[in-house]
Design an enzyme around this catalytic site. Structure first.
Site, PDB file in Angstrom:
ATOM      1  N   LYS A 127      19.630  75.019   0.980  1.00  0.00           N
ATOM      2  CA  LYS A 127      19.221  73.643   0.684  1.00  0.00           C
ATOM      3  C   LYS A 127      17.876  73.383   1.346  1.00  0.00           C
ATOM      4  O   LYS A 127      17.736  73.674   2.549  1.00  0.00           O
ATOM      5  CB  LYS A 127      20.287  72.688   1.231  1.00  0.00           C
ATOM      6  CG  LYS A 127      19.976  71.209   1.081  1.00  0.00           C
ATOM      7  CD  LYS A 127      21.088  70.364   1.695  1.00  0.00           C
ATOM      8  CE  LYS A 127      20.793  68.879   1.537  1.00  0.00           C
ATOM      9  NZ  LYS A 127      21.850  68.049   2.156  1.00  0.00           N
ATOM     10  N   LYS A 149      19.587  75.445   5.714  1.00  0.00           N
ATOM     11  CA  LYS A 149      19.191  74.070   5.392  1.00  0.00           C
ATOM     12  C   LYS A 149      17.868  73.797   6.088  1.00  0.00           C
ATOM     13  O   LYS A 149      17.780  73.766   7.312  1.00  0.00           O
ATOM     14  CB  LYS A 149      20.260  73.089   5.854  1.00  0.00           C
ATOM     15  CG  LYS A 149      19.942  71.629   5.563  1.00  0.00           C
ATOM     16  CD  LYS A 149      21.098  70.736   6.027  1.00  0.00           C
ATOM     17  CE  LYS A 149      20.819  69.282   5.779  1.00  0.00           C
ATOM     18  NZ  LYS A 149      21.940  68.412   6.252  1.00  0.00           N
TER      19      LYS A 149
END
Length: 384
Positions: free
Chosen positions: A307, A254
């Site tokens: 992400k 992320k």
């Protein structure tokens, strides 16, 4: 600062706030409130004292990753289908909330009383999975420990229980983080100097993950990026005897950046100071991403996630290379979604074409699961 000191000063950085009032339709008894607070207070001790012992590596625990029929489908590689999609939902502590999110076209903050009317037609069109994000709106709902994250009367746990009853076949993912519930907006518990206390954060987050799993989540998905939280969660699931039926999906790679703005508007999770660069990955940190992916696989993750999605196709490819035998998920984040909408509105691209091209690029890179705000549209556009 010790965990016990933090507990005794729940209003750290917020000392003038009064205790959180319960919503009128969710009044809890004094005993229930005390019991919930006790759970938060015991978070550190319960994790640190865990008695679980398994032979071999914790990554040998595989059953949870394919216990559900949809999770078994996710083990396959194929072109874009409805079963690959997970739809994000923002659930508030106001049961009748239904508020459009201006920065996320077509998306709303919803109370639990609005979930069934929203999801019934989508499930009829082929929706298979949703991911729940809690959005506490009460003025005093947040504190330094994120106590409300696993409130039995809070939006996520109430939503999980409702949806398990109403839609038994719907696969329920619960995002696990503290940023929506902390008074400072960061993804864990802080040291006195405002930096992240990784140890206490992992203890707290693993308790929240367990609470969501016990409330009915088929999958828990920690998004906080604290070191070691996958192992801590896996151990608690094993200790509670439910690891064999709960998928553990890690936000492994992320990256920090500007693409989360609309989400933070929706979830009310903008940090009150500083930023998240010290625990989210730096843009361009490909080596760090690969290390984080390997770490989470070794700690027992059943699915690994990247992400944002479209800007990190190389990382998705890396994730598939490192985790050859695991499903890879990708999150088309709020900023990606908003930019596609803006381009379509300006007449630069057709919305359907751009959404398909973006998503198919993610799949070509190696993902087999996509968390997407375009899910309702895809349910219309796709045949299967």
């Amino acid at each position: 600062m010790s965990f016990s000191t933090l507990v005794s000063d729940l209003t750290y950085r917020d000392s003038t706030h009064s205790p959180r009032p319960s919503a009128p339709s969710h009044t809890a008894s004094t005993n229930t409130a005390r019991s919930h607070l006790s759970r938060a207070q015991s978070s550190y001790a319960s994790t640190a004292a865990t008695s679980v012992s398994i032979s071999g590596s914790i990554s040998s625990q595989l059953h949870g990753g394919y216990s559900h029929p949809l999770a078994r489908q996710w083990q396959a590689e194929r072109q874009l289908t409805k079963s690959m999609l997970i739809y994000p939902l923002f659930i508030t502590d106001n049961p009748d909330e239904c508020t459009p999110i201006p920065s996320l076209p077509g998306q709303k903050r919803l109370g639990i009383n609005k979930l069934i009317p929203l999801l019934t037609p989508l499930i009829a069109k082929g929706l298979k999975s949703v991911i729940l994000f809690g959005v506490p709106l009460a003025p005093t709902a947040k504190d330094a420990l994120g106590t409300a994250a696993d409130d039995p009367l809070g939006p996520v746990i109430a939503g999980l229980r409702l949806l398990r009853r109403a839609f038994p076949q719907l696969f329920l993912v619960a995002d696990v983080c503290l940023c929506e519930y902390t008074s400072h907006g960061h993804c864990g518990i802080l040291h006195d100097d405002g930096s992240l206390n990784n140890t206490l954060s992992v203890d707290r987050i693993s308790d929240v993950a367990l609470a969501y799993a016990e409330a009915g989540a088929h999958c828990v998905a920690p998004s906080d990026m604290n070191d070691g939280r996958i192992r801590a969660i896996k151990l608690k699931l094993i200790e509670s005897g439910i690891a064999h039926r709960v998928v553990l999906m890690s936000y492994s790679a992320k990256f920090s950046g500007c693409l989360y703005g609309p989400f933070r508007d929706a979830a009310g999770s903008v940090p009150s100071f500083g930023d998240r660069r010290c625990y989210q990955l730096p843009p361009g940190g490909r080596g760090l991403a690969r290390r984080a992916i390997r770490r989470d696989i070794e700690e027992g993750a059943d699915i690994i996630m990247v992400k944002p999605a479209s800007q990190y196709l190389d990382i998705i490819s890396d994730a598939k290379d490192i985790g050859k035998d695991l499903p890879v998920a990708a999150y088309q984040v709020s900023g990606e979604y908003a930019m596609i909408h803006a381009a379509a509105k300006a007449g630069v691209f057709d919305l359907k074409t751009m959404a398909f091209e973006s998503t198919e690029g993610i799949l070509r890179a190696g993902a087999s699961i996509v968390v997407s705000y375009f899910t309702p549209e895809f349910l219309e556009w796709l045949d299967t």
